[in-house]
Write a protein that holds these residues in place. Structure first.
Motif, PDB file in Angstrom:
ATOM      1  N   GLN C  11     -15.067 -50.225 -46.903  1.00 52.93           N
ATOM      2  CA  GLN C  11     -15.001 -49.154 -47.736  1.00 52.93           C
ATOM      3  C   GLN C  11     -16.356 -48.643 -48.328  1.00 52.93           C
ATOM      4  O   GLN C  11     -16.393 -47.374 -48.718  1.00 52.93           O
ATOM      5  CB  GLN C  11     -14.049 -49.827 -48.922  1.00 52.93           C
ATOM      6  CG  GLN C  11     -13.896 -48.769 -50.036  1.00 52.93           C
ATOM      7  CD  GLN C  11     -13.024 -47.647 -49.566  1.00 52.93           C
ATOM      8  OE1 GLN C  11     -12.065 -47.780 -48.925  1.00 52.93           O
ATOM      9  NE2 GLN C  11     -13.115 -46.392 -49.817  1.00 52.93           N
ATOM     10  N   ILE C  14     -17.368 -45.887 -45.976  1.00 56.52           N
ATOM     11  CA  ILE C  14     -16.561 -44.637 -46.342  1.00 56.52           C
ATOM     12  C   ILE C  14     -17.240 -44.191 -47.730  1.00 56.52           C
ATOM     13  O   ILE C  14     -17.657 -42.661 -47.637  1.00 56.52           O
ATOM     14  CB  ILE C  14     -15.260 -45.148 -46.428  1.00 56.52           C
ATOM     15  CG1 ILE C  14     -14.545 -45.440 -45.301  1.00 56.52           C
ATOM     16  CG2 ILE C  14     -14.580 -43.687 -47.031  1.00 56.52           C
ATOM     17  CD1 ILE C  14     -13.607 -45.364 -44.798  1.00 56.52           C
ATOM     18  N   LYS C  19     -19.623 -42.172 -40.975  1.00 55.34           N
ATOM     19  CA  LYS C  19     -18.259 -41.916 -40.358  1.00 55.34           C
ATOM     20  C   LYS C  19     -18.005 -43.285 -39.661  1.00 55.34           C
ATOM     21  O   LYS C  19     -18.842 -44.049 -39.162  1.00 55.34           O
ATOM     22  CB  LYS C  19     -18.365 -40.948 -39.093  1.00 55.34           C
ATOM     23  CG  LYS C  19     -18.741 -39.451 -39.692  1.00 55.34           C
ATOM     24  CD  LYS C  19     -17.481 -38.722 -39.985  1.00 55.34           C
ATOM     25  CE  LYS C  19     -17.580 -37.446 -40.297  1.00 55.34           C
ATOM     26  NZ  LYS C  19     -17.617 -37.361 -41.926  1.00 55.34           N
ATOM     27  N   TYR C  30      -5.511 -48.287 -41.921  1.00 49.30           N
ATOM     28  CA  TYR C  30      -6.176 -47.097 -41.746  1.00 49.30           C
ATOM     29  C   TYR C  30      -5.928 -46.495 -40.323  1.00 49.30           C
ATOM     30  O   TYR C  30      -5.715 -45.487 -40.259  1.00 49.30           O
ATOM     31  CB  TYR C  30      -7.646 -47.484 -41.978  1.00 49.30           C
ATOM     32  CG  TYR C  30      -8.779 -46.424 -41.650  1.00 49.30           C
ATOM     33  CD1 TYR C  30      -8.937 -45.489 -42.502  1.00 49.30           C
ATOM     34  CD2 TYR C  30      -9.497 -46.339 -40.522  1.00 49.30           C
ATOM     35  CE1 TYR C  30      -9.828 -44.526 -42.371  1.00 49.30           C
ATOM     36  CE2 TYR C  30     -10.378 -45.406 -40.055  1.00 49.30           C
ATOM     37  CZ  TYR C  30     -10.868 -44.366 -41.213  1.00 49.30           C
ATOM     38  OH  TYR C  30     -11.514 -43.533 -41.024  1.00 49.30           O
ATOM     39  N   SER C 143     -13.212 -38.893 -42.537  1.00 48.23           N
ATOM     40  CA  SER C 143     -14.141 -40.287 -42.407  1.00 48.23           C
ATOM     41  C   SER C 143     -13.939 -40.757 -41.034  1.00 48.23           C
ATOM     42  O   SER C 143     -14.948 -41.506 -40.518  1.00 48.23           O
ATOM     43  CB  SER C 143     -13.528 -41.496 -43.366  1.00 48.23           C
ATOM     44  OG  SER C 143     -12.252 -41.655 -43.065  1.00 48.23           O
ATOM     45  N   TRP C 214      -9.660 -43.208 -48.626  1.00 47.83           N
ATOM     46  CA  TRP C 214     -10.244 -43.531 -47.374  1.00 47.83           C
ATOM     47  C   TRP C 214     -10.951 -42.347 -46.766  1.00 47.83           C
ATOM     48  O   TRP C 214     -11.362 -42.284 -45.685  1.00 47.83           O
ATOM     49  CB  TRP C 214      -9.076 -44.058 -46.130  1.00 47.83           C
ATOM     50  CG  TRP C 214      -8.805 -45.547 -46.304  1.00 47.83           C
ATOM     51  CD1 TRP C 214      -9.786 -46.401 -46.711  1.00 47.83           C
ATOM     52  CD2 TRP C 214      -7.452 -45.830 -45.743  1.00 47.83           C
ATOM     53  NE1 TRP C 214      -9.251 -47.734 -46.417  1.00 47.83           N
ATOM     54  CE2 TRP C 214      -7.558 -47.232 -46.014  1.00 47.83           C
ATOM     55  CE3 TRP C 214      -6.478 -45.404 -45.235  1.00 47.83           C
ATOM     56  CZ2 TRP C 214      -6.783 -48.175 -45.592  1.00 47.83           C
ATOM     57  CZ3 TRP C 214      -5.069 -46.330 -45.055  1.00 47.83           C
ATOM     58  CH2 TRP C 214      -5.339 -47.487 -45.294  1.00 47.83           C
ATOM     59  N   LYS C 215     -11.028 -41.135 -47.522  1.00 53.32           N
ATOM     60  CA  LYS C 215     -11.335 -40.065 -47.128  1.00 53.32           C
ATOM     61  C   LYS C 215     -10.822 -39.304 -45.808  1.00 53.32           C
ATOM     62  O   LYS C 215     -11.576 -38.743 -45.105  1.00 53.32           O
ATOM     63  CB  LYS C 215     -12.925 -40.054 -47.065  1.00 53.32           C
ATOM     64  CG  LYS C 215     -13.445 -40.421 -48.453  1.00 53.32           C
ATOM     65  CD  LYS C 215     -14.957 -40.045 -48.694  1.00 53.32           C
ATOM     66  CE  LYS C 215     -15.505 -40.472 -50.114  1.00 53.32           C
ATOM     67  NZ  LYS C 215     -16.862 -40.679 -50.252  1.00 53.32           N
TER      68      LYS C 215
END
Ligand SMILES: [Fe+2]
Ligand SMILES: [Fe+2]
Lengths: 95, 250, 322
Positions: C11, C14, C19, C30, C143, C214-215
């Protein structure tokens, strides 16, 4: 993977003469000839390339991301490899 | 002379248009995603060639018909494309065989056509030749791959070859149009193309382990506007909008 | 840093906009979320070829024909880029495709509506690709590296799609009365499905919060939908067409357009398979897969034969040399 499925290939494209090949993406093909043609059809539809490399994905060996520290961080403190490490008086001009 | 030149450019334009149209029917339905994209690239090349030839045909005719008018407002009997180009896609085997038989003709044909005394035709041929070189490479490789692949693929290829063979004779047929334009140094003498085509076809068929059909009876008519039943449906679909709304621009 | 858990480290990366790449450690959830989202996205591109493909043979001019053909071909390319991105997460395209044709996988519901007139080619390019771009631009900063890179490529190619569609709409709107009516009719039919493309309202969106953290997602469904509406109103005005929403009006306070209630009942029904074309679309893909089987097998068989032949030649040559 079953025998019926075409293997995966990684595609590298030289966008113009003088530049190095750059990873563009991947695709499936039964053999290297087809892989090059598929790459041409898929990844150079807008004049993106002058040369294509294809490599079957299974032949690519990658560094382990868990070893990122030991592989790449030791270069961090080797500042003497960079030109700015050395003091040269301004009047010397560009060197 | 002008009417012969009109007829000749129509033949080239119509043939590319119709086979390009046929290929475009694959869009979204290709056997593999990569091949879907490849077939459409060829279709785009061919429709592009058609546009150039028909544009020029319109100029030659001098009656203010542009490429679209020629493509969308002529009837079956006025189309001059060869019969091979209008044959249906059936399956990937048919499509590849049709394309290969056609590419093997187009390649040497365009090579000669770049020498045409008609500068416009020579220029279109020059541009098209690069495209066709790739088409021939693509279809030849697929001929070999599918011919020498599995028993199933070989059977499919052989069937397609047997059924399409009778449309190949027309590729080399010549009429008054050809005679007149060959004298002027504009058209290609198809007698010179035939042995090149035969050579290419027999060598690829051999590598593809396919058997060259022995039937010698050939269909003919496309160049005079006498087509197979398929063309009518292609045009009905293709021309529907401009015909339903004759005054509209699109 | 040393006493952070793997999850916390992940995390932290992120949060720092670093990336995530294929072989990096990532939480299983994820990976699963990405596989689901990327493959759904890929399926949408592929299924999305069908409604527009429906008009390629009837495109009314050579220019329109090549433009539409190139556009639909691009969508095939997008599907391919996205399947490739999904494959970096350890799944196989063939399996994903199988999920699609067996009805296990989802794709964008909008493609379950029929294309009834030529104007639908205009409306789809303008609205559906327009909405897709609105959704996709933020994904270029997703991400997950391979997904983000695929989206950069996709977005670059998308730019002509919307213009292609809008140009068709312009021509029709400035054309004969029948053409203009055709354009308005297409807008009437595609408007609501288009704004539904952004997905359920934030309150009912099940995966949103985690995806934001998590973008994978940067903006909420409702935010993007609002942006799309705001951008589209003046484009419709320019065409002289009316958006089919009597509640649509400028809200000075919000600096945005208010719009009417979305029929979520219809949305969920189409998602569940009750759209006018769900079965037709899946059948078309099933047929393509079925017809592709022998081609794939033959190409593999030939590649194998060729490899063996080449090997034989090599050993013979080596024997001669020795
Ligand atoms: Fe797309
Ligand atoms: Fe698009």
């Amino acid at each position: 993977m079953s025998k019926k499925n075409w293997p995966l290939w990684e595609v590298f494209i030289r966008s113009k003469q003088g530049l190095s090949h750059k990873h563009a993406g991947s695709l499936h093909a039964a053999d290297e000839k087809m892989a090059i043609e598929n790459a041409r059809d898929v990844y150079t539809r807008r004049m993106e390339g002058v040369s294509i490399w294809v490599v079957e994905s299974k032949h690519i060996h990658a560094s382990n991301p868990l070893e990122q520290g030991e592989l790449f961080e030791p270069a961090n403190d080797k500042v003497y490899r960079h030109p700015t490490f050395y003091d040269i008086p301004d009047e010397i001009g560009h060197m | 002379m002008q009417s012969a030149l009109f007829d000749y450019t129509l033949r080239l334009g119509d043939t590319s248009l119709i086979i390009g149209h046929r290929l475009s029917e694959w869009c979204g339905h290709g056997p593999v995603l990569e091949q879907d994209i490849a077939l459409i690239n060829i279709a785009l090349d061919l429709v592009g060639q058609a546009k150039s030839f028909l544009e020029y045909a319109g100029e030659v005719e001098g009656k203010e018909r542009d490429a679209d008018t020629l493509a969308y407002r002529r009837l079956e009997r006025e189309f001059r494309n060869v019969l091979l180009s209008e044959q249906p896609n059936e399956d990937f085997a048919f499509t590849i065989v049709r394309q290969f038989l056609f590419d093997a003709f187009q390649y040497p044909f365009y090579q000669r056509l770049t020498q045409s005394k008609d500068a416009q035709i020579a220029a279109i041929a020059e541009k098209s030749l690069k495209e066709v070189t790739y088409h021939l490479r693509f279809s030849s490789e697929w001929m070999i791959r599918l011919g020498d692949g599995t028993a199933e693929s070989k059977a499919k290829m052989q069937t397609a070859l047997n059924e399409l063979w009778m449309f190949t004779g027309e590729l080399f047929e010549m009429n008054e149009t050809d005679e007149m334009l060959i004298k002027e140094g504009i058209a290609v003498d198809l007698n010179e193309i035939k042995p090149l085509w035969e050579q290419r076809v027999s060598s690829i068929l051999e590598e593809a382990t396919l058997t060259q059909p022995t039937t010698t009876w050939m269909q003919s008519g496309g160049k005079k506007g006498i087509h197979t039943e398929y063309l009518g449906y292609i045009l009905a679909e293709m021309q529907y909008l401009p015909r339903a709304y004759p005054d509209a621009k699109w | 840093m040393a006493n952070l858990t793997k999850e916390e480290l992940f995390q932290a990366k992120i949060d720092a906009e670093i990336k995530i790449e294929p072989k990096d450690w990532m939480p299983e959830a994820y990976r699963k979320t990405l596989i689901r989202q990327i493959s759904q996205h890929a399926h949408s591109e592929i299924i999305g070829m069908l409604p527009e493909g429906n008009w390629i043979s009837r495109a009314p001019s050579l220019r329109r024909k090549v433009a539409l053909l190139a556009k639909v071909q691009d969508e095939a390319g997008h599907g391919l880029y996205l399947y490739s991105a999904a494959e970096t997460l350890g799944v196989d395209r063939a399996d994903l495709m199988n999920d699609l044709v067996t009805g296990k996988a989802k794709y964008s519901s909008i493609f379950n509506y029929p294309t009834l007139t030529w104007a639908d080619m205009g409306a789809i390019g303008w609205l559906v690709d327009g909405a897709a771009i609105m959704n996709q631009v933020p994904l270029c900063r997703c991400s997950y590296g391979p997904y983000a890179r695929a989206m950069v490529r996709v977005c670059k190619e998308e730019s002509f799609h919307q213009r292609q569609g809008y140009e068709i709409m312009m021509t029709l709107s400035n054309g004969t009365p029948e053409q203009k009516a055709m354009a308005q009719d297409a807008l009437n039919r595609w408007w609501w499905p288009s704004i539904m493309m952004f997905g359920p309202s934030d309150a009912d969106s099940s995966h949103s919060a985690q995806s934001m953290a998590w973008k994978i997602k940067r903006f909420s469904n409702d935010e993007l939908r609002q942006r799309f509406v705001d951008a589209t109103v003046s484009q419709a005005e320019y065409l002289g067409l009316t958006l089919p929403d009597k509640d649509l009006k400028w809200n000075e306070e919000r600096g945005s357009y208010d719009f009417g209630a979305i029929d979520w009942d219809e949305f969920w029904n189409v998602v569940k398979g009750n759209g006018p074309c769900n079965r037709q679309r899946i059948k078309a893909r099933q047929k393509a897969e079925e017809n592709g089987k022998w081609v794939k097998e033959a190409a593999m068989a030939y590649a194998e034969k060729r490899r063996k032949r080449q090997q034989k030649i090599k050993t013979q040559e080596a024997a001669k040399a020795a």
